[in-house]
Design a protein around this motif. Structure first.
Motif, PDB file in Angstrom:
ATOM      1  N   THR A 112       0.832  -1.217   0.000  1.00 32.17           N
ATOM      2  CA  THR A 112       0.000   0.000   0.000  1.00 32.17           C
ATOM      3  C   THR A 112       0.858   1.256   0.000  1.00 32.17           C
ATOM      4  OG1 THR A 112      -1.753  -1.169   1.189  1.00 32.17           O
ATOM      5  CG2 THR A 112      -1.811   1.231   1.253  1.00 32.17           C
ATOM      6  N   THR A 113       1.855   1.295   0.853  1.00 39.02           N
ATOM      7  CA  THR A 113       2.694   2.489   0.927  1.00 39.02           C
ATOM      8  C   THR A 113       3.549   2.654  -0.321  1.00 39.02           C
ATOM      9  OG1 THR A 113       4.339   1.222   2.207  1.00 39.02           O
ATOM     10  CG2 THR A 113       2.765   2.556   3.445  1.00 39.02           C
ATOM     11  N   THR A 114       3.981   1.558  -0.907  1.00 41.24           N
ATOM     12  CA  THR A 114       4.736   1.647  -2.155  1.00 41.24           C
ATOM     13  C   THR A 114       3.899   2.306  -3.246  1.00 41.24           C
ATOM     14  OG1 THR A 114       6.093  -0.305  -1.641  1.00 41.24           O
ATOM     15  CG2 THR A 114       5.908   0.310  -3.956  1.00 41.24           C
ATOM     16  N   ALA A 115       2.651   1.907  -3.342  1.00 38.52           N
ATOM     17  CA  ALA A 115       1.790   2.461  -4.392  1.00 38.52           C
ATOM     18  C   ALA A 115       1.600   3.964  -4.231  1.00 38.52           C
ATOM     19  CB  ALA A 115       0.433   1.750  -4.393  1.00 38.52           C
ATOM     20  N   TRP A 116       1.300   4.420  -2.996  1.00 38.28           N
ATOM     21  CA  TRP A 116       1.081   5.860  -2.832  1.00 38.28           C
ATOM     22  C   TRP A 116       2.383   6.636  -2.989  1.00 38.28           C
ATOM     23  CZ3 TRP A 116      -2.326   9.128  -3.799  1.00 38.28           C
ATOM     24  CH2 TRP A 116      -2.177  10.466  -3.383  1.00 38.28           C
ATOM     25  N   ALA A 117       3.501   6.068  -2.534  1.00 32.51           N
ATOM     26  CA  ALA A 117       4.785   6.749  -2.717  1.00 32.51           C
ATOM     27  C   ALA A 117       5.074   6.934  -4.203  1.00 32.51           C
ATOM     28  CB  ALA A 117       5.902   5.948  -2.049  1.00 32.51           C
ATOM     29  N   CYS A 118       4.752   5.933  -5.010  1.00 32.60           N
ATOM     30  CA  CYS A 118       4.960   6.063  -6.453  1.00 32.60           C
ATOM     31  C   CYS A 118       4.075   7.160  -7.045  1.00 32.60           C
ATOM     32  CB  CYS A 118       4.706   4.731  -7.146  1.00 32.60           C
ATOM     33  SG  CYS A 118       5.973   3.474  -6.846  1.00 32.60           S
ATOM     34  N   VAL A 119       2.832   7.250  -6.578  1.00 33.39           N
ATOM     35  CA  VAL A 119       1.945   8.325  -7.035  1.00 33.39           C
ATOM     36  C   VAL A 119       2.565   9.683  -6.718  1.00 33.39           C
ATOM     37  CG1 VAL A 119      -0.288   9.455  -6.663  1.00 33.39           C
ATOM     38  CG2 VAL A 119      -0.178   6.965  -6.892  1.00 33.39           C
ATOM     39  N   GLU A 120       3.036   9.850  -5.472  1.00 37.37           N
ATOM     40  CA  GLU A 120       3.630  11.125  -5.065  1.00 37.37           C
ATOM     41  C   GLU A 120       4.884  11.443  -5.871  1.00 37.37           C
ATOM     42  OE1 GLU A 120       2.402  12.103  -0.496  1.00 37.37           O
ATOM     43  OE2 GLU A 120       4.353  11.184  -0.817  1.00 37.37           O
ATOM     44  N   MET A 121       5.712  10.436  -6.094  1.00 35.78           N
ATOM     45  CA  MET A 121       6.971  10.697  -6.799  1.00 35.78           C
ATOM     46  C   MET A 121       6.734  11.052  -8.256  1.00 35.78           C
ATOM     47  SD  MET A 121       9.852   8.169  -5.116  1.00 35.78           S
ATOM     48  CE  MET A 121       8.922   6.644  -5.109  1.00 35.78           C
ATOM     49  N   ILE A 122       5.837  10.336  -8.925  1.00 38.62           N
ATOM     50  CA  ILE A 122       5.551  10.676 -10.325  1.00 38.62           C
ATOM     51  C   ILE A 122       5.011  12.106 -10.422  1.00 38.62           C
ATOM     52  CG2 ILE A 122       4.092  10.146 -12.313  1.00 38.62           C
ATOM     53  CD1 ILE A 122       4.240   7.172 -11.392  1.00 38.62           C
ATOM     54  N   ALA A 123       4.115  12.460  -9.513  1.00 38.80           N
ATOM     55  CA  ALA A 123       3.551  13.820  -9.519  1.00 38.80           C
ATOM     56  C   ALA A 123       4.620  14.876  -9.318  1.00 38.80           C
ATOM     57  CB  ALA A 123       2.484  13.943  -8.433  1.00 38.80           C
ATOM     58  N   SER A 124       5.683  14.521  -8.619  1.00 42.76           N
ATOM     59  CA  SER A 124       6.745  15.464  -8.304  1.00 42.76           C
ATOM     60  C   SER A 124       7.866  15.462  -9.341  1.00 42.76           C
ATOM     61  CB  SER A 124       7.327  15.128  -6.918  1.00 42.76           C
ATOM     62  OG  SER A 124       8.029  16.210  -6.380  1.00 42.76           O
ATOM     63  N   GLY A 125       7.701  14.696 -10.420  1.00 45.12           N
ATOM     64  CA  GLY A 125       8.703  14.697 -11.478  1.00 45.12           C
ATOM     65  C   GLY A 125       9.868  13.756 -11.236  1.00 45.12           C
ATOM     66  N   ILE A 126       9.747  12.875 -10.260  1.00 44.95           N
ATOM     67  CA  ILE A 126      10.810  11.899  -9.973  1.00 44.95           C
ATOM     68  C   ILE A 126      10.648  10.730 -10.937  1.00 44.95           C
ATOM     69  CG2 ILE A 126      11.628  10.214  -8.266  1.00 44.95           C
ATOM     70  CD1 ILE A 126      10.684  12.308  -6.118  1.00 44.95           C
ATOM     71  N   THR A 127      11.729  10.364 -11.602  1.00 48.09           N
ATOM     72  CA  THR A 127      11.692   9.230 -12.527  1.00 48.09           C
ATOM     73  C   THR A 127      12.528   8.057 -12.028  1.00 48.09           C
ATOM     74  OG1 THR A 127      13.456  10.303 -13.811  1.00 48.09           O
ATOM     75  CG2 THR A 127      11.190  10.621 -14.572  1.00 48.09           C
ATOM     76  N   THR A 128      13.479   8.311 -11.140  1.00 52.22           N
ATOM     77  CA  THR A 128      14.317   7.263 -10.553  1.00 52.22           C
ATOM     78  C   THR A 128      14.395   7.480  -9.062  1.00 52.22           C
ATOM     79  OG1 THR A 128      15.691   7.006 -12.536  1.00 52.22           O
ATOM     80  CG2 THR A 128      16.647   6.254 -10.463  1.00 52.22           C
ATOM     81  N   PHE A 129      14.353   6.393  -8.280  1.00 54.51           N
ATOM     82  CA  PHE A 129      14.521   6.525  -6.835  1.00 54.51           C
ATOM     83  C   PHE A 129      15.237   5.314  -6.271  1.00 54.51           C
ATOM     84  CE2 PHE A 129      10.675   4.069  -7.216  1.00 54.51           C
ATOM     85  CZ  PHE A 129      10.634   3.245  -6.095  1.00 54.51           C
ATOM     86  N   CYS A 130      15.822   5.525  -5.109  1.00 53.58           N
ATOM     87  CA  CYS A 130      16.474   4.452  -4.357  1.00 53.58           C
ATOM     88  C   CYS A 130      15.731   4.315  -3.036  1.00 53.58           C
ATOM     89  CB  CYS A 130      17.946   4.771  -4.116  1.00 53.58           C
ATOM     90  SG  CYS A 130      18.829   3.528  -3.152  1.00 53.58           S
ATOM     91  N   ASP A 131      15.164   3.138  -2.787  1.00 60.92           N
ATOM     92  CA  ASP A 131      14.366   2.934  -1.577  1.00 60.92           C
ATOM     93  C   ASP A 131      15.084   2.016  -0.603  1.00 60.92           C
ATOM     94  OD1 ASP A 131      11.627   3.397  -0.311  1.00 60.92           O
ATOM     95  OD2 ASP A 131      11.856   1.221  -0.138  1.00 60.92           O
ATOM     96  N   ILE A 132      14.972   2.356   0.677  1.00 59.83           N
ATOM     97  CA  ILE A 132      15.546   1.566   1.754  1.00 59.83           C
ATOM     98  C   ILE A 132      14.388   1.116   2.647  1.00 59.83           C
ATOM     99  CG2 ILE A 132      17.330   1.495   3.527  1.00 59.83           C
ATOM    100  CD1 ILE A 132      18.382   2.359   0.760  1.00 59.83           C
ATOM    101  N   LEU A 133      14.107  -0.176   2.638  1.00 63.44           N
ATOM    102  CA  LEU A 133      13.006  -0.729   3.423  1.00 63.44           C
ATOM    103  C   LEU A 133      13.550  -1.400   4.678  1.00 63.44           C
ATOM    104  CD1 LEU A 133      10.039  -1.680   3.819  1.00 63.44           C
ATOM    105  CD2 LEU A 133      10.616  -3.666   2.402  1.00 63.44           C
ATOM    106  N   GLU A 134      13.082  -0.970   5.843  1.00 60.91           N
ATOM    107  CA  GLU A 134      13.374  -1.730   7.063  1.00 60.91           C
ATOM    108  C   GLU A 134      12.050  -2.174   7.663  1.00 60.91           C
ATOM    109  OE1 GLU A 134      15.732  -1.846  11.322  1.00 60.91           O
ATOM    110  OE2 GLU A 134      15.890  -0.044  10.096  1.00 60.91           O
TER     111      GLU A 134
END
Length: 440
Positions: A112-134
């Motif tokens: 769920t959080t991955t999906a909304w984070a992707c929505v936010e990032m695309i809206a903000s013009g982010i095309t590449t990201f590095c995620d750290i999951l703990e």
């Protein structure tokens, strides 16, 4: 998935990279997922292989932004109530972040959080990201859950699990195994790759850190760690090892060009020299460093020393324009100099310099044969945009609502302001329901 056909985008301005001249009335031609050509709009329009033509002459064509450090699950904490405010950085982790957030994550919350984070990032013009999951209770399999959502969203991503021994040695080993398996599974994937990642010197034993570094080298992967996010880790290392964190990594024979560190707030001058000499890279989080009271990273000094630097949201405020503004403004105030961190430099941290920091130098640029990861940004500012002020105008006076198109690998993820790959309203409702249950 079929590769989209040729597309020519006519622009009002074209930014190829932070280090190059800005071109008025230039555009790009995209074919086969790559930048096929750049040049004056008239020349591109006259080319026989121009394909579909998109008129963005009222906009800026820019490389997509690179979010060098993200915690997508952090969205669950946005607005969460904390009965007693943490007294310091370690208290923030021990009393709040670990027990109330990270330890409670499962596969459903990760998705769920991955999906909304992707929505936010695309809206903000982010095309590449590095995620750290703990998420110590969500392994094995948590990275594959993330990857499935990210692939659907269409973003380019480096995904990792933040392995450490704070739960147990067994859980730490499971975290290393999660990373190693995912790195192997993503070989050949054009958009998603893995990364070996650990937490810090105060949650990992020296033997564990050495093992993670050796695994990374065997797999041909970088090794990520959080580094001196506040004064706590340097104090811990001085008390435990008689030296500072970067010196600990050096003496464990871990420091090197495969190191991707994040934060780097409390660094001594000698540590900056060690990072630069080793070829290590670092990602800066100006806003989240303020939130946890960690301090202000010595970014101008790191840049002067030649340490490759990127910019990250840390899963805190994912509006990348706000993060760029933070990097532009905070260091000027800290060093009492308006000449520190000019807009072009900050734009570089968000694009081509940030890509090099992630070990992906072909990204963050709009040049022939580079991946076609680009955005268009409205140029309808109240005061005129020109080649001299364009970086200031973007960083200070543009926002996600001004991002019109987002393309990754030649495919539009957002077109004319409309998200194409995820159902934003549905994802938002699911995130809200998950957060309400999580907060209870």
């Amino acid at each position: 998935m079929p590769v989209p056909g040729p597309v020519t985008i006519l622009g009002g301005f074209l930014i190829t990279s932070s280090r190059a001249e800005v071109h008025p009335s230039w555009g790009v031609r995209v074919a086969g997922g790559k930048i096929a050509a750049i040049g004056p709009n008239e020349e591109l329009l006259a080319a026989p292989d121009r394909g579909e033509v998109i008129d963005a002459r009222d906009a800026i064509i820019s490389p997509g932004f690179i979010n060098g450090h993200m915690h997508m699950y952090g969205i669950l904490s946005h607005g969460i109530s904390v009965k007693n405010a943490p007294a310091g950085f370690y208290s923030f982790l021990e009393d709040f972040w670990w027990p109330q957030v990270e330890n409670r994550l499962d596969h459903n919350l990760v998705a769920t959080t991955t999906a909304w984070a992707c929505v936010e990032m695309i809206a903000s013009g982010i095309t590449t990201f590095c995620d750290i999951l703990e998420a110590p209770a969500a392994i094995p399999g948590a990275l594959e859950v993330e990857a499935g959502i990210v692939r659907r969203a269409g973003l380019r991503a480096i995904l990792s699990f933040e392995a450490c021994e704070r739960i147990s040695q067994e859980n730490g080993e499971l975290g290393l195994k999660e990373n190693a398996g995912f790195i192997r599974a993503c070989q050949g994937d054009p958009l998603v790759k893995g990364l070996m990642s650990v937490h810090t010197t105060f949650t990992c034993s020296p033997e564990f850190l050495i093992r993670a570094s050796e695994l990374a080298r065997e797999l041909g992967s970088d090794l990520h760690m959080h580094l001196s996010e506040s004064p706590y880790e340097p104090q811990y290392c001085r008390q435990t090892y008689g030296k500072r964190p970067v010196e600990v990594y050096r003496d464990l024979n871990i420091l090197g060009a495969h190191i991707l560190a994040s934060q780097g707030v409390d660094l001594a001058a000698g540590e900056i020299e060690l990072l630069a000499a080793s070829g290590a890279r670092l990602v800066h989080m100006p806003l989240s460093n303020c939130e946890v009271g960690g301090g202000i990273a010595p970014v101008p000094q790191l840049l002067a020393a030649g340490v490759p630097l990127g910019l990250g949201t840390d899963g805190y405020i994912n509006n990348f324009f706000e993060v760029m503004r933070g990097a532009f403004l905070i260091h000027k105030a800290n060093m009492k100099s308006p000449q520190v961190m000019p807009a072009r430099t900050v734009f570089g941290l968000a694009t081509d310099m940030g890509a090099r920091a992630l070990g992906e130098p072909e990204l963050g640029r709009l040049e022939p044969d580079c991946p076609a990861d680009l955005i268009t940004i409205k140029a309808d500012t109240p005061t005129p945009i020109n080649a001299e002020n364009i970086f200031d105008q973007i960083i200070l006076f543009r926002n996600p609502g001004d991002v019109v198109d987002v393309m990754v690998n030649g495919k539009f993820l957002q077109r004319e302001g409309r998200l194409l790959t995820l159902e934003a309203a549905k994802v938002k409702a699911e995130t809200r329901d998950a957060a309400l249950a999580f907060w209870r």
